[in-house]
Motif scaffolding. Structure first.
Motif, PDB file in Angstrom:
ATOM      1  N   THR A   1       7.885   3.289 -16.716  1.00 39.01           N
ATOM      2  CA  THR A   1       7.504   3.416 -15.301  1.00 39.01           C
ATOM      3  C   THR A   1       7.695   2.078 -14.581  1.00 39.01           C
ATOM      4  N   GLY A   2       7.864   2.161 -13.280  1.00 38.28           N
ATOM      5  CA  GLY A   2       8.111   0.943 -12.502  1.00 38.28           C
ATOM      6  C   GLY A   2       9.383   0.264 -12.974  1.00 38.28           C
ATOM      7  N   ALA A   3      10.368   1.083 -13.352  1.00 40.92           N
ATOM      8  CA  ALA A   3      11.552   0.554 -14.046  1.00 40.92           C
ATOM      9  C   ALA A   3      12.706   0.221 -13.103  1.00 40.92           C
ATOM     10  N   ALA A   4      12.472   0.345 -11.788  1.00 40.01           N
ATOM     11  CA  ALA A   4      13.547   0.019 -10.844  1.00 40.01           C
ATOM     12  C   ALA A   4      13.664  -1.479 -10.627  1.00 40.01           C
ATOM     13  N   SER A   5      12.626  -2.225 -11.023  1.00 37.68           N
ATOM     14  CA  SER A   5      12.552  -3.631 -10.608  1.00 37.68           C
ATOM     15  C   SER A   5      11.886  -4.468 -11.697  1.00 37.68           C
ATOM     16  N   GLY A   6      12.085  -5.771 -11.629  1.00 37.85           N
ATOM     17  CA  GLY A   6      11.299  -6.729 -12.398  1.00 37.85           C
ATOM     18  C   GLY A   6      11.208  -6.442 -13.887  1.00 37.85           C
ATOM     19  N   LEU A   7       9.991  -6.483 -14.408  1.00 42.95           N
ATOM     20  CA  LEU A   7       9.787  -6.320 -15.855  1.00 42.95           C
ATOM     21  C   LEU A   7      10.242  -4.948 -16.331  1.00 42.95           C
ATOM     22  N   GLY A   8       9.917  -3.918 -15.548  1.00 36.77           N
ATOM     23  CA  GLY A   8      10.293  -2.558 -15.955  1.00 36.77           C
ATOM     24  C   GLY A   8      11.803  -2.413 -16.089  1.00 36.77           C
ATOM     25  N   ALA A   9      12.542  -3.015 -15.170  1.00 34.53           N
ATOM     26  CA  ALA A   9      14.005  -2.940 -15.234  1.00 34.53           C
ATOM     27  C   ALA A   9      14.511  -3.653 -16.485  1.00 34.53           C
TER      28      ALA A   9
ATOM     29  N   ILE B   1       8.614   4.968  -8.275  1.00 35.73           N
ATOM     30  CA  ILE B   1       8.340   5.581  -6.966  1.00 35.73           C
ATOM     31  C   ILE B   1       9.520   5.321  -6.027  1.00 35.73           C
ATOM     32  N   ASP B   2      10.268   4.274  -6.327  1.00 32.09           N
ATOM     33  CA  ASP B   2      11.456   3.895  -5.560  1.00 32.09           C
ATOM     34  C   ASP B   2      12.659   4.660  -6.127  1.00 32.09           C
ATOM     35  N   GLU B   3      12.938   5.804  -5.489  1.00 31.05           N
ATOM     36  CA  GLU B   3      13.976   6.714  -6.005  1.00 31.05           C
ATOM     37  C   GLU B   3      15.345   6.043  -6.083  1.00 31.05           C
TER      38      GLU B   3
ATOM     39  N   THR C   1      12.151  10.110 -10.205  1.00 32.66           N
ATOM     40  CA  THR C   1      11.206   9.638  -9.191  1.00 32.66           C
ATOM     41  C   THR C   1       9.808   9.995  -9.668  1.00 32.66           C
ATOM     42  N   LEU C   2       8.949   9.011  -9.779  1.00 31.77           N
ATOM     43  CA  LEU C   2       7.594   9.253 -10.296  1.00 31.77           C
ATOM     44  C   LEU C   2       6.617   8.283  -9.652  1.00 31.77           C
ATOM     45  N   ASP C   3       5.627   8.859  -8.955  1.00 30.65           N
ATOM     46  CA  ASP C   3       4.492   8.069  -8.469  1.00 30.65           C
ATOM     47  C   ASP C   3       3.422   8.192  -9.541  1.00 30.65           C
ATOM     48  N   VAL C   4       3.100   7.090 -10.206  1.00 31.01           N
ATOM     49  CA  VAL C   4       2.205   7.154 -11.373  1.00 31.01           C
ATOM     50  C   VAL C   4       0.780   7.580 -11.012  1.00 31.01           C
ATOM     51  N   THR C   5       0.450   7.587  -9.717  1.00 33.24           N
ATOM     52  CA  THR C   5      -0.908   7.995  -9.323  1.00 33.24           C
ATOM     53  C   THR C   5      -1.028   9.517  -9.181  1.00 33.24           C
TER      54      THR C   5
ATOM     55  N   GLU D   1      -6.029   2.496  -8.387  1.00 33.51           N
ATOM     56  CA  GLU D   1      -5.329   3.784  -8.446  1.00 33.51           C
ATOM     57  C   GLU D   1      -3.980   3.619  -9.169  1.00 33.51           C
ATOM     58  N   ILE D   2      -3.255   2.572  -8.833  1.00 36.42           N
ATOM     59  CA  ILE D   2      -1.931   2.374  -9.460  1.00 36.42           C
ATOM     60  C   ILE D   2      -2.077   1.750 -10.852  1.00 36.42           C
ATOM     61  N   ASP D   3      -2.809   0.648 -10.929  1.00 42.28           N
ATOM     62  CA  ASP D   3      -2.814  -0.141 -12.173  1.00 42.28           C
ATOM     63  C   ASP D   3      -3.682   0.479 -13.273  1.00 42.28           C
TER      64      ASP D   3
ATOM     65  N   MET E   1       1.244  -2.122 -19.758  1.00 42.83           N
ATOM     66  CA  MET E   1       1.441  -3.463 -19.214  1.00 42.83           C
ATOM     67  C   MET E   1       0.133  -3.951 -18.596  1.00 42.83           C
ATOM     68  N   ALA E   2      -0.512  -4.884 -19.275  1.00 42.46           N
ATOM     69  CA  ALA E   2      -1.710  -5.520 -18.711  1.00 42.46           C
ATOM     70  C   ALA E   2      -1.254  -6.846 -18.106  1.00 42.46           C
ATOM     71  N   SER E   3      -1.956  -7.932 -18.412  1.00 38.49           N
ATOM     72  CA  SER E   3      -1.614  -9.236 -17.845  1.00 38.49           C
ATOM     73  C   SER E   3      -2.509 -10.281 -18.501  1.00 38.49           C
TER      74      SER E   3
ATOM     75  N   GLY F   1      -9.664  -8.175  -7.859  1.00 36.42           N
ATOM     76  CA  GLY F   1      -9.227  -6.791  -8.049  1.00 36.42           C
ATOM     77  C   GLY F   1      -8.256  -6.663  -9.211  1.00 36.42           C
ATOM     78  N   TYR F   2      -7.305  -7.591  -9.270  1.00 35.65           N
ATOM     79  CA  TYR F   2      -6.291  -7.562 -10.343  1.00 35.65           C
ATOM     80  C   TYR F   2      -6.966  -7.821 -11.692  1.00 35.65           C
ATOM     81  N   ASN F   3      -7.918  -8.775 -11.736  1.00 37.50           N
ATOM     82  CA  ASN F   3      -8.663  -9.022 -12.963  1.00 37.50           C
ATOM     83  C   ASN F   3      -9.356  -7.741 -13.437  1.00 37.50           C
TER      84      ASN F   3
ATOM     85  N   THR G   1       9.573 -12.323 -11.101  1.00 40.39           N
ATOM     86  CA  THR G   1      10.049 -10.996 -10.679  1.00 40.39           C
ATOM     87  C   THR G   1       9.671 -10.866  -9.195  1.00 40.39           C
ATOM     88  N   PRO G   2      10.076  -9.757  -8.552  1.00 42.59           N
ATOM     89  CA  PRO G   2       9.695  -9.581  -7.141  1.00 42.59           C
ATOM     90  C   PRO G   2       8.181  -9.604  -6.916  1.00 42.59           C
ATOM     91  N   ILE G   3       7.363  -9.271  -7.950  1.00 48.86           N
ATOM     92  CA  ILE G   3       5.908  -9.262  -7.749  1.00 48.86           C
ATOM     93  C   ILE G   3       5.417 -10.678  -7.407  1.00 48.86           C
TER      94      ILE G   3
HETATM   95  N1  LIG Z   1       5.589 -10.622 -12.913  1.00 47.78           N
HETATM   96  C1  LIG Z   1       4.510 -11.136 -13.447  1.00 47.78           C
HETATM   97  O1  LIG Z   1       4.281 -12.343 -13.396  1.00 47.78           O
HETATM   98  C2  LIG Z   1       3.521 -10.262 -14.166  1.00 47.78           C
HETATM   99  C3  LIG Z   1       2.544 -10.888 -14.950  1.00 47.78           C
HETATM  100  C4  LIG Z   1       1.624 -10.114 -15.627  1.00 47.78           C
HETATM  101  C5  LIG Z   1       1.685  -8.729 -15.528  1.00 47.78           C
HETATM  102  N2  LIG Z   1       2.637  -8.140 -14.748  1.00 47.78           N
HETATM  103  C6  LIG Z   1       2.643  -6.683 -14.673  1.00 47.78           C
HETATM  104  O2  LIG Z   1       3.924  -6.190 -15.005  1.00 47.78           O
HETATM  105  C7  LIG Z   1       4.161  -4.966 -14.307  1.00 47.78           C
HETATM  106  C8  LIG Z   1       5.484  -5.045 -13.575  1.00 47.78           C
HETATM  107  O3  LIG Z   1       5.430  -6.119 -12.655  1.00 47.78           O
HETATM  108  P1  LIG Z   1       6.730  -6.744 -11.985  1.00 47.78           P
HETATM  109  O4  LIG Z   1       6.493  -8.194 -11.939  1.00 47.78           O
HETATM  110  O5  LIG Z   1       7.948  -6.241 -12.641  1.00 47.78           O
HETATM  111  O6  LIG Z   1       6.582  -6.139 -10.495  1.00 47.78           O
HETATM  112  P2  LIG Z   1       7.673  -5.583  -9.468  1.00 47.78           P
HETATM  113  O7  LIG Z   1       6.979  -5.535  -8.159  1.00 47.78           O
HETATM  114  O8  LIG Z   1       8.951  -6.315  -9.602  1.00 47.78           O
HETATM  115  O9  LIG Z   1       7.936  -4.107 -10.014  1.00 47.78           O
HETATM  116  C9  LIG Z   1       6.957  -3.119  -9.982  1.00 47.78           C
HETATM  117  C10 LIG Z   1       7.656  -1.782  -9.930  1.00 47.78           C
HETATM  118  O10 LIG Z   1       6.622  -0.761  -9.919  1.00 47.78           O
HETATM  119  C11 LIG Z   1       6.999   0.208  -8.953  1.00 47.78           C
HETATM  120  N3  LIG Z   1       5.797   0.906  -8.485  1.00 47.78           N
HETATM  121  C12 LIG Z   1       4.833   0.447  -7.645  1.00 47.78           C
HETATM  122  N4  LIG Z   1       3.929   1.410  -7.411  1.00 47.78           N
HETATM  123  C13 LIG Z   1       4.325   2.494  -8.134  1.00 47.78           C
HETATM  124  C14 LIG Z   1       3.803   3.799  -8.312  1.00 47.78           C
HETATM  125  N5  LIG Z   1       2.689   4.202  -7.684  1.00 47.78           N
HETATM  126  N6  LIG Z   1       4.451   4.651  -9.145  1.00 47.78           N
HETATM  127  C15 LIG Z   1       5.590   4.264  -9.763  1.00 47.78           C
HETATM  128  N7  LIG Z   1       6.150   3.046  -9.626  1.00 47.78           N
HETATM  129  C16 LIG Z   1       5.517   2.183  -8.810  1.00 47.78           C
HETATM  130  C17 LIG Z   1       7.701  -0.569  -7.837  1.00 47.78           C
HETATM  131  O11 LIG Z   1       8.518   0.284  -7.044  1.00 47.78           O
HETATM  132  C18 LIG Z   1       8.494  -1.578  -8.651  1.00 47.78           C
HETATM  133  O12 LIG Z   1       9.774  -1.087  -8.989  1.00 47.78           O
HETATM  134  C19 LIG Z   1       2.946  -4.742 -13.407  1.00 47.78           C
HETATM  135  O13 LIG Z   1       2.042  -3.852 -14.067  1.00 47.78           O
HETATM  136  C20 LIG Z   1       2.346  -6.130 -13.293  1.00 47.78           C
HETATM  137  O14 LIG Z   1       0.975  -6.114 -13.005  1.00 47.78           O
HETATM  138  C21 LIG Z   1       3.568  -8.866 -14.061  1.00 47.78           C
END
Ligand SMILES: NC(=O)c1ccc[n+]([C@@H]2O[C@H](COP(=O)([O-])OP(=O)(O)OC[C@H]3O[C@@H](n4cnc5c(N)ncnc54)[C@H](O)[C@@H]3O)[C@@H](O)[C@H]2O)c1
Length: 265
Positions: free
Chosen positions: A26-34, A52-54, A71-75, A122-124, A149-151, A163-165, A201-203
């Motif tokens: 999930t969340g695989a369009a961007s950042g860590l998920g990609a 969620i980003d189709e 396309t999947l909204d995890v909530t 709701e999301i995390d 994926m925690a942190s 909130g994130y904590n 990543t973009p986050i």
């Molecule tokens: N980047 C960091 O430094 C970091 C550190 C610790 C943990 N994390 C965790 O890693 C995960 C990925 O973070 P990232 O840095 O790649 O962020 P990111 O913003 O680059 O990517 C997040 C992705 O999740 C998708 N997303 C958001 N809401 C969604 C929903 N409701 N349903 C489905 N997809 C949804 C977005 O469209 C995006 O593609 C997150 O859980 C984040 O908390 C990131």
């Protein structure tokens, strides 16, 4: 700034441990998920790139051998049920679930709006819960691996991340509870959490855009990473691939820190 972000040398060639496994990220369009989706596909898995980003999911899946977009909204419980039904119809199994989608909301107990907190939870948190609950009936058929994926922020508090904590600490213990349940029921499903430090990543760009003094915030990130630079998404993809593979067969309910030394401080 780019120097600080991209200091890591290239990774060695990776193994091929996931041939024919079915994976959903999930969340695989961007950042860590990609990066995780690319790594799992690179190790031989058939990957569903869910987001969620189709358009983003479609674009990334098109770059990966054998991958499909979803396309999947995890909530959404309904969307999770459709997603799992689609995978069951296509493959009859799901071996790897990576609950990666997440957001980061900045704010202290005095500044964070409760609606922003609800959105974050709701999301995390609910998103991870729904993913595990929806996937279990299919994953039980063959066994498999769930990676949540925690942190580092799920293990260590920050005054500006209340909130994130809360969200990532919830993911940490929820993961252990799910792991213990699956072990007790002998489902052959392992569930573990991964705890990155700051990864470029973009986050991170979104966090820097939310604060009045981004340079100071970035300097603050670096000061809590003894390694002296931010992580690369591939650093996290490596540990997720390990946890998804049979090499991690004895790992159950564990919290894997991968944070440049942040939680060792
Ligand atoms: N980047 C960091 O430094 C970091 C550190 C610790 C943990 N994390 C965790 O890693 C995960 C990925 O973070 P990232 O840095 O790649 O962020 P990111 O913003 O680059 O990517 C997040 C992705 O999740 C998708 N997303 C958001 N809401 C969604 C929903 N409701 N349903 C489905 N997809 C949804 C977005 O469209 C995006 O593609 C997150 O859980 C984040 O908390 C990131």
């Amino acid at each position: 700034m780019m120097d600080i972000l991209h200091k890591a040398p290239p990774l060695p060639p990776f193994p091929h441990r996931l041939e024919g496994r079915i994976a959903l990220v999930t969340g695989a369009a961007s950042g860590l998920g990609a990066a995780i989706a690319a790594r799992l596909a690179g190790e031989g898995a058939i990957v569903w790139v869910a987001d969620i980003d189709e358009q983003g999911a479609l674009a990334h899946a098109a770059t990966l051998a054998g991958a499909q977009a979803m396309t999947l909204d995890v909530t959404s419980k309904e969307q999770w049920h459709s997603a799992i039904a689609r995978i069951e119809a296509a493959h009859g199994r799901l071996d790897i679930l990576v609950n990666n989608a997440g957001i980061t909301t900045m704010g202290s107990i005095e500044t964070l709006d409760v609606e922003a907190l609800r959105h974050e939870l709701e999301i995390d948190v609910i998103g991870v819960f729904l993913g595990c609950q929806s996937a279990l009936p299919l994953m039980k058929k063959t066994g498999g691996s769930i990676v949540n994926m925690a942190s580092a922020a799920g293990l260590k508090a920050d005054p500006g991340l209340v909130g994130y904590n809360a969200a990532k600490a919830a993911v940490t213990l929820m993961t252990k509870s799910i792991a213990l349940h699956c072990a007790k029921e002998k489902y052959g499903i392992r569930c573990n959490s991964v705890h990155p430090g700051a990864i470029h990543t973009p986050i991170i760009d979104k966090v820097l855009a939310q604060v009045p003094n981004p340079e100071e915030t970035l300097a603050g990130f670096l000061s809590v990473h003894p390694i002296g630079h931010l992580g690369h998404p591939d650093d996290i993809a490596s540990i997720v691939a390990f946890l998804a593979s049979d090499e991690a067969r004895f790992a159950i309910g564990a919290a894997f820190s991968i944070d440049g030394g942040m939680t060792a401080l």
